[in-house]
Enzyme design. Structure first.
Site, short mmCIF file in Angstrom:
data_model
loop_
_atom_site.label_atom_id
_atom_site.label_comp_id
_atom_site.label_asym_id
_atom_site.label_seq_id
_atom_site.Cartn_x
_atom_site.Cartn_y
_atom_site.Cartn_z
CG ASP A 11 39.02 44.97 33.22
OD1 ASP A 11 38.25 44.21 33.86
OD2 ASP A 11 39.70 45.85 33.78
CG HIS A 241 37.66 43.27 43.45
ND1 HIS A 241 37.68 44.03 44.59
CD2 HIS A 241 38.96 42.97 43.17
CE1 HIS A 241 38.93 44.20 45.00
NE2 HIS A 241 39.73 43.56 44.16
O1 RIB Z 1 39.10 47.43 41.79
C1 RIB Z 1 38.80 46.13 41.39
C2 RIB Z 1 38.49 46.07 39.92
O2 RIB Z 1 39.65 46.51 39.22
C3 RIB Z 1 38.17 44.69 39.38
O3 RIB Z 1 37.24 44.79 38.33
C4 RIB Z 1 39.50 44.22 38.86
O4 RIB Z 1 39.35 43.27 37.82
C5 RIB Z 1 40.14 45.49 38.39
O5 RIB Z 1 39.77 45.77 37.10
CA CA Z 2 37.62 43.65 36.16
#
Ligand code: RIB
Ligand code: CA
Length: 314
Positions: A11, A241
């Site tokens: 996303d 992340h």
């Molecule tokens: O909590 C971190 C996640 O949430 C990652 O995938 C970031 O892109 C958001 O979508």
């Molecule tokens: Ca993400």
């Protein structure tokens, strides 16, 4: 060298962009396509952003559009306050020239899984609706995929949306419950490891220096993102992340994984909570019957940072 085949379900999103370029840059990974999902931004923007990233990397691979809504309940709020109005920290890159693939994200996942049975690792770094839908359309999917590496969840640490839930799981908790309950190898890279490694501005400066096009894009997009993550902190920092489940494919030895049983909560107050019982910690039949996953509980910070930088430098 046989490359690791992956599909990135994403996303985009700034940390998504960083992760996608990391995968594109690795000579050991073949990205079969990007499947997009609502999450940080609406799905139409996610698909457009994924195309922008492919064009910047001069990589002609399918980009598919997937689910726009959670499995149950109304349309989500989006994380523009983290990722900017454009999903890329308000740097407003030019529109892409290419077209979105006519297949839905779920259709693409199924088609590729049938074409390369047992070879593909599905790397899911957004809410899990595409994967839940693919499972409903092709119940044999667990046998057809090699593994599912998820960025999401929080096993032993607080959430980032609520005290108990991480954003990707919270955003589509019913879909996550379906995905976590399926009979496949599921490796979870949650806030336990991703929030344990803040990146200072010099990290994104190094990415830009090593790779002016892709690292430069991540650097520009990450300024807004760093502003968000630095609120109330003494030093500037942000988190990448979504790159963790890809790093695991390349260097599993950097991670400590804990095996156990998991449940995803769909009740309102605890929506998206990933409750985790490491093996040997409970005798409760309800928990012993819950599905088994591997949770990343520790990561080697210097080596992971080095892997990101060295891969961007290639
Ligand atoms: O909590 C971190 C996640 O949430 C990652 O995938 C970031 O892109 C958001 O979508
Ligand atoms: Ca993400």
């Amino acid at each position: 060298m046989t490359k690791h085949k992956i599909i990135l379900d994403t996303d985009p999103g700034i940390d998504d962009a960083m992760a996608i370029f990391f995968a594109f840059q690795s000579p050991e990974i073949e990205v079969l396509g990007l499947t997009t999902v609502f999450g940080n931004v609406p799905v139409t923007m996610a698909a457009k952003n994924a195309l922008i990233l492919c064009e910047l990397a001069e990589l002609d691979i399918p980009v598919c559009k997937g689910v726009a809504m959670p499995w149950v309940g109304p349309e989500s709020g989006y994380a523009h306050f983290v990722h900017g109005d454009d999903g890329f920290g308000n740097i407003n890159p030019p529109d892409p020239k290419g077209k979105i693939d006519p297949r839905s994200s779920a259709e693409f996942i199924i088609e590729m899984a049938r074409k390369y049975p047992g070879e593909i690792t599905l790397v899911a770094v957004g809410p899990l609706g595409n994967l839940a839908l693919a499972l409903r359309l092709e119940p044999e999917l667990p046998k057809l995929l090699k593994a599912v590496n998820v960025m999401g969840g929080a096993a032993f640490v607080p959430g980032n949306v609520t005290p108990v839930a991480e954003a990707n799981i919270w955003n589509d908790a019913y879909a996550a419950e379906i995905v976590f309950a399926a009979d496949w190898e599921l490796n979870m890279f949650g806030l336990d490891v991703t929030y344990d490694l803040p990146f200072a501005p010099n990290f994104i400066d190094i990415l830009a220096e090593k790779n002016p096009t892709l690292g430069g894009f991540v650097n520009r997009a990450s300024q807004f993102y760093t502003d968000f993550y630095s609120q109330g902190k003494d030093t500037r920092q942000c988190y990448f992340h979504d790159a963790f489940p890809i790093a695991y494919i390349l260097e599993p030895s950097l991670f400590e994984m804990t095996e156990g049983n998991v449940r995803v909560s769909t009740d309102k107050l605890n929506q998206g909570q990933t409750s985790f019982a490491p093996f040997g910690t409970t005798a409760s039949p309800d928990w012993l019957e819950a599905s088994t996953i591997n949770v990343a509980t520790k990561v080697d910070h210097p080596k992971l940072t080095e892997l990101f930088i060295n891969t961007y430098a290639l």
